[in-house]
Design an enzyme around this catalytic site. Structure first.
Site, mmCIF file in Angstrom:
data_model
loop_
_atom_site.group_PDB
_atom_site.id
_atom_site.type_symbol
_atom_site.label_atom_id
_atom_site.label_comp_id
_atom_site.label_asym_id
_atom_site.label_seq_id
_atom_site.Cartn_x
_atom_site.Cartn_y
_atom_site.Cartn_z
ATOM 1 N N TYR A 1 -1.747 -0.587 10.988
ATOM 2 C CA TYR A 1 -2.032 -1.041 9.534
ATOM 3 C C TYR A 1 -0.946 -0.844 8.629
ATOM 4 C CZ TYR A 1 -3.270 -1.641 4.753
ATOM 5 O OH TYR A 1 -3.301 -2.112 3.410
ATOM 6 N N SER A 2 -0.470 0.393 8.470
ATOM 7 C CA SER A 2 0.445 0.905 7.595
ATOM 8 C C SER A 2 1.878 0.309 7.973
ATOM 9 C CB SER A 2 0.539 2.106 7.060
ATOM 10 O OG SER A 2 0.643 3.034 8.325
ATOM 11 N N THR B 1 0.855 -1.209 0.011
ATOM 12 C CA THR B 1 -0.364 0.106 0.040
ATOM 13 C C THR B 1 0.677 1.212 0.053
ATOM 14 O OG1 THR B 1 -1.571 1.369 1.444
ATOM 15 C CG2 THR B 1 -0.066 -0.438 2.493
ATOM 16 N N ASP B 2 0.273 2.530 -0.574
ATOM 17 C CA ASP B 2 0.971 3.670 -0.344
ATOM 18 C C ASP B 2 1.157 4.127 1.117
ATOM 19 O OD1 ASP B 2 -1.772 4.412 -0.211
ATOM 20 O OD2 ASP B 2 -1.775 5.929 -1.583
ATOM 21 N N GLU B 3 0.097 3.528 2.027
ATOM 22 C CA GLU B 3 0.148 3.963 3.133
ATOM 23 C C GLU B 3 1.576 4.128 4.036
ATOM 24 O OE1 GLU B 3 -3.657 3.381 5.306
ATOM 25 O OE2 GLU B 3 -4.596 2.863 3.268
ATOM 26 N N LYS C 1 2.228 -3.055 7.242
ATOM 27 C CA LYS C 1 2.496 -3.552 5.764
ATOM 28 C C LYS C 1 3.843 -3.013 5.449
ATOM 29 C CE LYS C 1 0.190 -4.883 2.747
ATOM 30 N NZ LYS C 1 -0.154 -5.937 2.578
ATOM 31 N N LEU D 1 -14.746 3.230 3.000
ATOM 32 C CA LEU D 1 -15.491 4.413 2.603
ATOM 33 C C LEU D 1 -16.346 4.256 1.592
ATOM 34 C CD1 LEU D 1 -16.091 7.277 3.585
ATOM 35 C CD2 LEU D 1 -14.651 7.976 1.858
ATOM 36 N N PRO E 1 -21.407 8.402 7.911
ATOM 37 C CA PRO E 1 -20.360 9.113 8.921
ATOM 38 C C PRO E 1 -18.856 9.483 8.286
ATOM 39 C CG PRO E 1 -20.579 6.486 8.812
ATOM 40 C CD PRO E 1 -21.338 7.099 7.816
HETATM 41 P P1 NAD Z 1 -9.415 -7.544 2.001
HETATM 42 O O1 NAD Z 1 -9.520 -7.267 3.479
HETATM 43 O O2 NAD Z 1 -10.715 -7.478 1.005
HETATM 44 O O3 NAD Z 1 -9.232 -9.194 1.682
HETATM 45 C C1 NAD Z 1 -8.128 -9.727 2.371
HETATM 46 C C2 NAD Z 1 -8.202 -11.522 2.022
HETATM 47 O O4 NAD Z 1 -7.111 -12.076 3.028
HETATM 48 C C3 NAD Z 1 -9.304 -11.897 2.453
HETATM 49 O O5 NAD Z 1 -9.807 -12.815 1.402
HETATM 50 C C4 NAD Z 1 -9.081 -12.835 3.903
HETATM 51 O O6 NAD Z 1 -9.912 -13.796 4.023
HETATM 52 C C5 NAD Z 1 -7.597 -13.041 3.616
HETATM 53 N N1 NAD Z 1 -6.972 -13.299 4.704
HETATM 54 C C6 NAD Z 1 -6.889 -12.293 5.821
HETATM 55 N N2 NAD Z 1 -5.898 -13.117 6.619
HETATM 56 C C7 NAD Z 1 -5.613 -14.313 6.093
HETATM 57 C C8 NAD Z 1 -4.616 -15.134 6.569
HETATM 58 N N3 NAD Z 1 -4.381 -15.203 7.963
HETATM 59 N N4 NAD Z 1 -4.373 -16.325 5.786
HETATM 60 C C9 NAD Z 1 -5.072 -16.439 4.639
HETATM 61 N N5 NAD Z 1 -5.780 -15.423 4.050
HETATM 62 C C10 NAD Z 1 -6.037 -14.256 4.841
HETATM 63 O O7 NAD Z 1 -8.166 -6.864 1.491
HETATM 64 P P2 NAD Z 1 -8.020 -6.160 -0.154
HETATM 65 O O8 NAD Z 1 -8.627 -4.582 -0.041
HETATM 66 O O9 NAD Z 1 -8.528 -6.930 -1.145
HETATM 67 O O10 NAD Z 1 -6.391 -5.890 -0.041
HETATM 68 C C11 NAD Z 1 -5.643 -6.955 -0.508
HETATM 69 C C12 NAD Z 1 -4.142 -6.525 -0.373
HETATM 70 O O11 NAD Z 1 -3.964 -5.313 -1.061
HETATM 71 C C13 NAD Z 1 -3.829 -6.414 1.041
HETATM 72 O O12 NAD Z 1 -2.364 -6.905 1.221
HETATM 73 C C14 NAD Z 1 -3.788 -4.830 1.180
HETATM 74 O O13 NAD Z 1 -2.712 -4.356 2.024
HETATM 75 C C15 NAD Z 1 -3.297 -4.696 -0.395
HETATM 76 N N6 NAD Z 1 -3.941 -2.982 -0.618
HETATM 77 C C16 NAD Z 1 -5.089 -2.809 -0.432
HETATM 78 C C17 NAD Z 1 -5.524 -1.540 -0.788
HETATM 79 C C18 NAD Z 1 -7.179 -1.108 -0.722
HETATM 80 O O14 NAD Z 1 -7.592 0.119 -1.278
HETATM 81 N N7 NAD Z 1 -8.063 -2.156 -0.458
HETATM 82 C C19 NAD Z 1 -4.821 -0.583 -1.680
HETATM 83 C C20 NAD Z 1 -3.328 -1.031 -1.557
HETATM 84 C C21 NAD Z 1 -3.026 -1.937 -1.197
HETATM 85 P P1 TYD Z 2 -10.750 3.852 4.098
HETATM 86 O O1 TYD Z 2 -11.781 3.631 2.897
HETATM 87 O O2 TYD Z 2 -10.938 3.327 5.451
HETATM 88 O O3 TYD Z 2 -9.400 3.882 3.421
HETATM 89 P P2 TYD Z 2 -8.058 4.237 4.072
HETATM 90 O O4 TYD Z 2 -8.163 4.659 5.525
HETATM 91 O O5 TYD Z 2 -7.024 3.005 4.006
HETATM 92 O O6 TYD Z 2 -7.878 5.457 3.279
HETATM 93 O O7 TYD Z 2 -11.060 5.457 4.368
HETATM 94 C C1 TYD Z 2 -10.835 6.195 3.327
HETATM 95 C C2 TYD Z 2 -11.001 7.769 3.877
HETATM 96 O O8 TYD Z 2 -12.474 7.967 4.402
HETATM 97 C C3 TYD Z 2 -10.087 8.090 5.084
HETATM 98 O O9 TYD Z 2 -9.679 9.339 5.087
HETATM 99 C C4 TYD Z 2 -10.832 7.630 6.121
HETATM 100 C C5 TYD Z 2 -12.270 8.378 5.479
HETATM 101 N N1 TYD Z 2 -13.656 7.543 6.275
HETATM 102 C C6 TYD Z 2 -14.783 8.327 6.712
HETATM 103 O O10 TYD Z 2 -14.763 9.629 6.884
HETATM 104 N N2 TYD Z 2 -15.631 7.636 7.219
HETATM 105 C C7 TYD Z 2 -15.664 6.451 7.668
HETATM 106 O O11 TYD Z 2 -16.764 5.726 7.949
HETATM 107 C C8 TYD Z 2 -14.574 5.472 6.893
HETATM 108 C C9 TYD Z 2 -14.655 4.091 6.978
HETATM 109 C C10 TYD Z 2 -13.698 6.191 6.389
#
Ligand code: NAD
Ligand code: TYD
Length: 352
Positions: A156-157, A131-133, A160, A196, A211
């Site tokens: 979280y970040s 992630t970029d975080e 990662k 969000l 929210p």
């Molecule tokens: P998600 O939470 O939707 O899915 C995570 C998946 O991992 C689920 O299917 C869960 O069952 C599985 N999982 C969790 N713990 C596990 C374990 N111990 N063993 C096996 N499987 C397990 O996440 P996502 O949003 O699809 O993100 C996927 C990846 O991409 C993550 O590594 C996240 O850090 C990265 N990422 C996400 C975003 C975003 O915006 N969602 C952006 C950049 C990077």
């Molecule tokens: P989110 O989707 O949780 O992603 P991330 O925190 O990884 O960027 O949140 C996106 C943005 O929205 C973040 O600035 C937090 C804000 N947010 C709200 O304002 N209300 C909410 O209920 C949630 C879940 C997020």
């Protein structure tokens, strides 16, 4: 037919993982094993259209289980791993940080150990999806590049960033062929409604409060999930070993602007009076340590591999809203039971 290339995808039942799995299974030259624990975020409904395909296999299991992981490696002799399994929600990392260390750090280590011990490293690749975080938070100007120093600020970040460091350390110390990509916020179909955009869509649909943390001034760079999955496939196939690639949408939105835009779009889709959904906007207590702004410079990926986002945000958001409105059962299933407990617990204390 030539032997298929075997790839292990972890976390393939999650939001981004399911789109990645689908893209690889569609490409007949791959055989995909999907290892997923099916936590609250994993859902086999996301993978209905690949179930039963000859070049796809699902294994339910935990990436933190060394015996299972080693057995899977020994059984399949993978050409590569695409590691997405993670705990991924910042708010949950604030209340349950140890879960994040377990899966994101120890789970990644368990996979790295198996790759180190059971692979001859020649021609393989261990691709860590990140992630970029990890770069921390930006002020009003500037973009994260691949050279930006790590400065993670949430549990979280931090987890990662730690796993990114371990992947690089295995490359440096043991010669493990790795690639890392760091992507901005994704949105699209199959997104669990704790994040969000899907949370807002679900609440607008059900006329529940929307929210918004703090003043809604935080900025995120949004990318359509299919564009991320396409970038992951391209990087897996053509990225440089030892390389890092930033992936982003060039698409920055303040949260408050995004929610207003989405409200107006959904008023049209739901046949509601213009402005009706905006009345649901509710400012709530800010997230602890809330990062102000993320924004990505994806020039390297564009110049080296020719990738750029295929969809404008307005198009992607409309596709996303349509998907949620057409997939009521999916939304109902994932928001029943445990979800409501989480929701009540998280938002009942968040009044200003
Ligand atoms: P998600 O939470 O939707 O899915 C995570 C998946 O991992 C689920 O299917 C869960 O069952 C599985 N999982 C969790 N713990 C596990 C374990 N111990 N063993 C096996 N499987 C397990 O996440 P996502 O949003 O699809 O993100 C996927 C990846 O991409 C993550 O590594 C996240 O850090 C990265 N990422 C996400 C975003 C975003 O915006 N969602 C952006 C950049 C990077
Ligand atoms: P989110 O989707 O949780 O992603 P991330 O925190 O990884 O960027 O949140 C996106 C943005 O929205 C973040 O600035 C937090 C804000 N947010 C709200 O304002 N209300 C909410 O209920 C949630 C879940 C997020």
């Amino acid at each position: 037919m030539k032997e298929r290339r075997k790839v292990l995808v972890t976390g393939g039942a999650g939001f981004i993982g399911s789109h990645v799995v689908r893209q690889f299974v569609r490409d007949e030259k791959y055989y995909v094993v999907n290892l997923d624990k099916l936590t609250y975020a994993g859902n086999l409904e996301n993978l209905k259209d690949v179930e039963g395909k000859a070049n796809y296999k699902f294994v339910k299991g935990d990436i933190c289980d060394p015996d299972l992981v080693q057995k899977i490696f020994a059984d399949h002799d993978f050409d590569g791993v695409i590691h997405l399994a993670a705990e991924s929600h910042v708010d949950r990392s604030i209340s349950e940080p140890l879960e994040f260390v377990k899966t994101n750090v120890l789970g990644t280590m368990t996979l790295l150990e198996a790759a180190k011990n059971l692979w001859s490293q020649e021609g393989r690749r261990f691709y860590h999806v990140s992630t970029d975080e990890v770069y921390g938070s930006l002020g009003e100007d500037g973009l994260f590049t691949e050279k930006t120093s790590y400065d993670p600020k949430s549990p979280y970040s931090a987890s990662k960033a730690s796993s990114d460091h371990f992947v690089r350390a295995y490359g440096n110390t043991y010669g493990l062929p790795f690639i890392i990509s760091n992507c901005s916020n994704n949105y699209g179909p199959n997104h669990f409604p704790e994040k969000l955009i899907p949370l807002l869509i679900n609440n607008i649909k059900n006329e529940r409060p929307l929210p918004i943390y703090g003043k809604g001034e935080n900025v995120r760079d949004w990318l359509f999930v299919e564009d991320h999955a396409t970038a992951i496939k391209l990087i897996y196939e053509k990225g440089r070993i030892g390389g890092t690639y930033n992936i982003g949408g060039l698409n920055e939105w303040r949260n408050i602007d995004l929610v207003e835009f989405l409200c107006d779009l959904m008023d049209i889709k739901l046949g509601r009076e213009k402005g009706a959904s905006r009345t649901l906007i509710t400012f709530v207590k800010d997230r602890a340590g809330h990062d102000m702004r993320y924004a990505i410079d994806a020039t390297k990926l564009n110049k080296e591999l020719g990738w750029s986002p295929s969809l404008k945000f307005e198009e992607g958001l409309e596709k996303t809203v349509d998907w949620y409105l057409e997939n009521e059962e999916w939304l109902k299933d994932v928001t029943s039971g445990e979800y409501m407990n989480y929701y009540e617990k998280h938002y009942s204390h968040s009044d200003k």
